[in-house]
Design a protein around this motif. Structure first.
Motif, PDB file in Angstrom:
ATOM      1  N   ALA A 232       0.821  -1.215   0.000  1.00 30.11           N
ATOM      2  CA  ALA A 232       0.000   0.000   0.000  1.00 30.11           C
ATOM      3  C   ALA A 232       0.850   1.258   0.000  1.00 30.11           C
ATOM      4  O   ALA A 232       0.570   2.224  -0.727  1.00 30.11           O
ATOM      5  N   LEU A 233       1.908   1.278   0.789  1.00 35.82           N
ATOM      6  CA  LEU A 233       2.750   2.463   0.908  1.00 35.82           C
ATOM      7  C   LEU A 233       3.544   2.742  -0.364  1.00 35.82           C
ATOM      8  O   LEU A 233       3.949   3.878  -0.614  1.00 35.82           O
ATOM      9  N   ARG A 234       3.753   1.717  -1.175  1.00 33.62           N
ATOM     10  CA  ARG A 234       4.521   1.891  -2.415  1.00 33.62           C
ATOM     11  C   ARG A 234       3.639   2.159  -3.631  1.00 33.62           C
ATOM     12  O   ARG A 234       4.153   2.488  -4.701  1.00 33.62           O
ATOM     13  N   ASP A 235       2.338   2.022  -3.481  1.00 33.99           N
ATOM     14  CA  ASP A 235       1.430   2.100  -4.634  1.00 33.99           C
ATOM     15  C   ASP A 235       1.009   3.553  -4.877  1.00 33.99           C
ATOM     16  O   ASP A 235      -0.067   3.992  -4.466  1.00 33.99           O
ATOM     17  N   ARG A 236       1.844   4.301  -5.578  1.00 34.24           N
ATOM     18  CA  ARG A 236       1.586   5.728  -5.796  1.00 34.24           C
ATOM     19  C   ARG A 236       0.341   5.961  -6.652  1.00 34.24           C
ATOM     20  O   ARG A 236      -0.400   6.933  -6.430  1.00 34.24           O
ATOM     21  N   THR A 237       0.098   5.104  -7.614  1.00 35.82           N
ATOM     22  CA  THR A 237      -1.069   5.280  -8.478  1.00 35.82           C
ATOM     23  C   THR A 237      -2.356   5.198  -7.664  1.00 35.82           C
ATOM     24  O   THR A 237      -3.249   6.050  -7.793  1.00 35.82           O
ATOM     25  N   TRP A 238      -2.459   4.184  -6.822  1.00 28.12           N
ATOM     26  CA  TRP A 238      -3.649   4.044  -5.977  1.00 28.12           C
ATOM     27  C   TRP A 238      -3.773   5.229  -5.027  1.00 28.12           C
ATOM     28  O   TRP A 238      -4.868   5.765  -4.816  1.00 28.12           O
ATOM     29  N   GLN A 239      -2.678   5.667  -4.454  1.00 32.30           N
ATOM     30  CA  GLN A 239      -2.698   6.781  -3.508  1.00 32.30           C
ATOM     31  C   GLN A 239      -3.217   8.064  -4.166  1.00 32.30           C
ATOM     32  O   GLN A 239      -4.053   8.783  -3.592  1.00 32.30           O
ATOM     33  N   GLU A 240      -2.713   8.361  -5.363  1.00 29.82           N
ATOM     34  CA  GLU A 240      -3.128   9.590  -6.045  1.00 29.82           C
ATOM     35  C   GLU A 240      -4.601   9.537  -6.426  1.00 29.82           C
ATOM     36  O   GLU A 240      -5.333  10.529  -6.253  1.00 29.82           O
ATOM     37  N   HIS A 241      -5.044   8.414  -6.948  1.00 25.83           N
ATOM     38  CA  HIS A 241      -6.462   8.259  -7.305  1.00 25.83           C
ATOM     39  C   HIS A 241      -7.344   8.380  -6.074  1.00 25.83           C
ATOM     40  O   HIS A 241      -8.395   9.045  -6.097  1.00 25.83           O
ATOM     41  N   THR A 242      -6.924   7.746  -4.983  1.00 29.19           N
ATOM     42  CA  THR A 242      -7.721   7.756  -3.756  1.00 29.19           C
ATOM     43  C   THR A 242      -7.788   9.148  -3.158  1.00 29.19           C
ATOM     44  O   THR A 242      -8.848   9.573  -2.656  1.00 29.19           O
ATOM     45  N   LEU A 243      -6.700   9.876  -3.186  1.00 26.74           N
ATOM     46  CA  LEU A 243      -6.712  11.236  -2.658  1.00 26.74           C
ATOM     47  C   LEU A 243      -7.722  12.091  -3.408  1.00 26.74           C
ATOM     48  O   LEU A 243      -8.531  12.810  -2.795  1.00 26.74           O
ATOM     49  N   ASP A 244      -7.719  12.027  -4.730  1.00 22.93           N
ATOM     50  CA  ASP A 244      -8.687  12.789  -5.520  1.00 22.93           C
ATOM     51  C   ASP A 244     -10.116  12.373  -5.175  1.00 22.93           C
ATOM     52  O   ASP A 244     -11.004  13.224  -5.017  1.00 22.93           O
ATOM     53  N   GLN A 245     -10.334  11.081  -5.052  1.00 24.23           N
ATOM     54  CA  GLN A 245     -11.661  10.560  -4.757  1.00 24.23           C
ATOM     55  C   GLN A 245     -12.143  11.021  -3.386  1.00 24.23           C
ATOM     56  O   GLN A 245     -13.303  11.450  -3.222  1.00 24.23           O
ATOM     57  N   LEU A 246     -11.269  10.972  -2.391  1.00 22.75           N
ATOM     58  CA  LEU A 246     -11.664  11.359  -1.037  1.00 22.75           C
ATOM     59  C   LEU A 246     -11.925  12.856  -0.931  1.00 22.75           C
ATOM     60  O   LEU A 246     -12.866  13.283  -0.247  1.00 22.75           O
ATOM     61  N   LEU A 247     -11.098  13.660  -1.586  1.00 22.43           N
ATOM     62  CA  LEU A 247     -11.330  15.105  -1.548  1.00 22.43           C
ATOM     63  C   LEU A 247     -12.687  15.452  -2.155  1.00 22.43           C
ATOM     64  O   LEU A 247     -13.431  16.292  -1.624  1.00 22.43           O
ATOM     65  N   ALA A 248     -13.040  14.787  -3.255  1.00 20.42           N
ATOM     66  CA  ALA A 248     -14.341  15.038  -3.893  1.00 20.42           C
ATOM     67  C   ALA A 248     -15.480  14.552  -3.009  1.00 20.42           C
ATOM     68  O   ALA A 248     -16.500  15.241  -2.850  1.00 20.42           O
ATOM     69  N   SER A 249     -15.331  13.381  -2.402  1.00 27.15           N
ATOM     70  CA  SER A 249     -16.385  12.845  -1.553  1.00 27.15           C
ATOM     71  C   SER A 249     -16.557  13.671  -0.283  1.00 27.15           C
ATOM     72  O   SER A 249     -17.683  13.888   0.183  1.00 27.15           O
ATOM     73  N   GLY A 250     -15.438  14.134   0.280  1.00 22.60           N
ATOM     74  CA  GLY A 250     -15.527  14.976   1.472  1.00 22.60           C
ATOM     75  C   GLY A 250     -16.275  16.263   1.191  1.00 22.60           C
ATOM     76  O   GLY A 250     -17.102  16.710   2.001  1.00 22.60           O
ATOM     77  N   GLU A 251     -16.013  16.872   0.031  1.00 25.30           N
ATOM     78  CA  GLU A 251     -16.727  18.091  -0.340  1.00 25.30           C
ATOM     79  C   GLU A 251     -18.200  17.792  -0.609  1.00 25.30           C
ATOM     80  O   GLU A 251     -19.085  18.596  -0.252  1.00 25.30           O
ATOM     81  N   ARG A 252     -18.483  16.646  -1.192  1.00 26.63           N
ATOM     82  CA  ARG A 252     -19.880  16.261  -1.432  1.00 26.63           C
ATOM     83  C   ARG A 252     -20.638  16.124  -0.111  1.00 26.63           C
ATOM     84  O   ARG A 252     -21.779  16.595   0.008  1.00 26.63           O
ATOM     85  N   LEU A 253     -20.009  15.502   0.870  1.00 23.32           N
ATOM     86  CA  LEU A 253     -20.666  15.343   2.171  1.00 23.32           C
ATOM     87  C   LEU A 253     -20.895  16.701   2.830  1.00 23.32           C
ATOM     88  O   LEU A 253     -21.967  16.964   3.387  1.00 23.32           O
ATOM     89  N   HIS A 254     -19.905  17.564   2.739  1.00 20.97           N
ATOM     90  CA  HIS A 254     -20.034  18.907   3.311  1.00 20.97           C
ATOM     91  C   HIS A 254     -21.201  19.654   2.670  1.00 20.97           C
ATOM     92  O   HIS A 254     -22.013  20.283   3.364  1.00 20.97           O
ATOM     93  N   GLN A 255     -21.303  19.591   1.360  1.00 25.54           N
ATOM     94  CA  GLN A 255     -22.372  20.292   0.647  1.00 25.54           C
ATOM     95  C   GLN A 255     -23.740  19.668   0.934  1.00 25.54           C
ATOM     96  O   GLN A 255     -24.742  20.381   1.026  1.00 25.54           O
ATOM     97  N   LEU A 256     -23.793  18.348   1.054  1.00 24.83           N
ATOM     98  CA  LEU A 256     -25.059  17.687   1.374  1.00 24.83           C
ATOM     99  C   LEU A 256     -25.579  18.140   2.726  1.00 24.83           C
ATOM    100  O   LEU A 256     -26.776  18.436   2.884  1.00 24.83           O
TER     101      LEU A 256
END
Length: 329
Positions: A232-256
């Protein structure tokens, strides 16, 4: 034991249902896909793999890191490494910090985030969650480093729990943890969604890490946990995708929540707000199979994590609509 989120057995016993949407933690609902384990993973004693500490140091940007069985292990052990001290714990925050510093002869004071600056002069140890759990409050890195210098000058410690710091890495002070008296805790459970493997890391001066390792003893982290976390710590592709996904989901929850007149704050992984009718909100959600985190004490409020899928988002929105309609009738 203190109460924590994720206690679905309690929910099932109390409300008699098994179709729970669990929003009671701040854990990423889209966990890292664990790789297959070596055939001897459950047979061999879990020798410490030096590659794991190196991968953690690279990912978190720290000079040195010690793997531990979840940051909880470090939270319980650190108070045992000091003589009785004056300890200030930021409040409200993760309750295990105050719980354990209250033992071993220490004098504990819990202080609001707004009053931390004034508390430095009268403290030997300060403990701060950054960003905070449950409120999402944060202290700028430059301010933390200034406090760390003040404390270290008289042999003190600044302990910074960055368990939710993966989505706010710009404010991490892990890179500075080689200096004496600064201790940073990081968690694999939150961002990677791997709470079940019980793995965290401590970044600190080499002498303190040696003392902590001696206290925790041999085989502190299981072999399977080390194998999974290294991938997990070495998987940069997964980390970058997940960061984008979480930032979008966090903003969605805030707006909801904002659309339902709930003024929340938090991180990409959770939202929190002070709620006068906290018990009623918690009960309302639980009756609809949605498990949220209720805070009853001084920080009276609600914390919500992220739904795992679109069906979960729709369930939450329906329950919020019903709550709003109930409040306005």
């Amino acid at each position: 034991m203190l109460e924590h989120g994720g206690n679905l057995r309690d929910a099932a016993l109390r409300f008699g249902r098994d179709d729970w949407l669990d929003l009671s933690t701040g854990i990423n609902p889209h966990w890292y896909p664990a790789p297959a384990l070596p055939g001897n993973a459950w047979h061999r004693l879990p020798e410490a793999d030096p590659e794991l500490a190196l991968a953690a140091a690279a990912y978190y940007g720290a000079p040195l890191m010690l793997p531990v069985a979840g940051t909880q292990a470090a939270i319980q052990a650190l108070p045992r490494l000091r003589m009785p001290s004056r300890v200030t714990v930021a409040a409200p925050s993760y309750a295990e910090h105050a719980h354990h510093w209250n033992d071993h002869g220490h004098t504990l004071t819990q202080t609001s985030y707004e009053a931390l600056g004034a508390a430095v002069a009268n403290s030997d140890v300060m403990v701060i969650c950054n960003p905070n759990n449950p409120t999402g409050a944060s202290v700028p890195a430059a301010q933390l480093l200034q406090w760390a210098d003040q404390l270290a000058a008289r042999g003190g410690w600044l302990v910074v729990d960055e368990a939710f710091g993966d989505t706010a890495q710009h404010n991490s002070i892990a890179a500075h943890s080689g200096r004496p008296g600064l201790i940073v805790l990081r968690s694999v459970g939150k961002f990677f969604g791997l709470a079940g493997i019980r793995l965290g890391f401590v970044a600190a001066h080499a002498d303190l890490l040696r003392d902590l390792a001696d206290l925790l003893g041999p085989w502190a982290v299981s072999g399977p946990a080390q194998h999974i976390a290294l991938a997990a710590l070495r998987d940069r592709t997964w980390q970058e995708h997940t960061l984008d996904q979480l930032l979008a989901s966090g903003e969605r929850l805030h707006q909801l929540l904002a659309a339902h007149d709930i003024h929340s704050a938090g991180t990409a992984l959770f939202q929190w707000w002070s709620e006068e009718r906290a018990e009623a909100f918690w009960q309302h959600m639980a009756e609809r199979g949605i498990w949220v985190r209720l805070f009853k004490q001084a920080a009276r409020g609600i914390r919500l994590g992220l739904p795992p899928d679109e069906e979960g988002w729709q369930r939450l929105e329906t329950a919020l609509n019903e709550w709003t309609n109930k409040e306005h009738t």
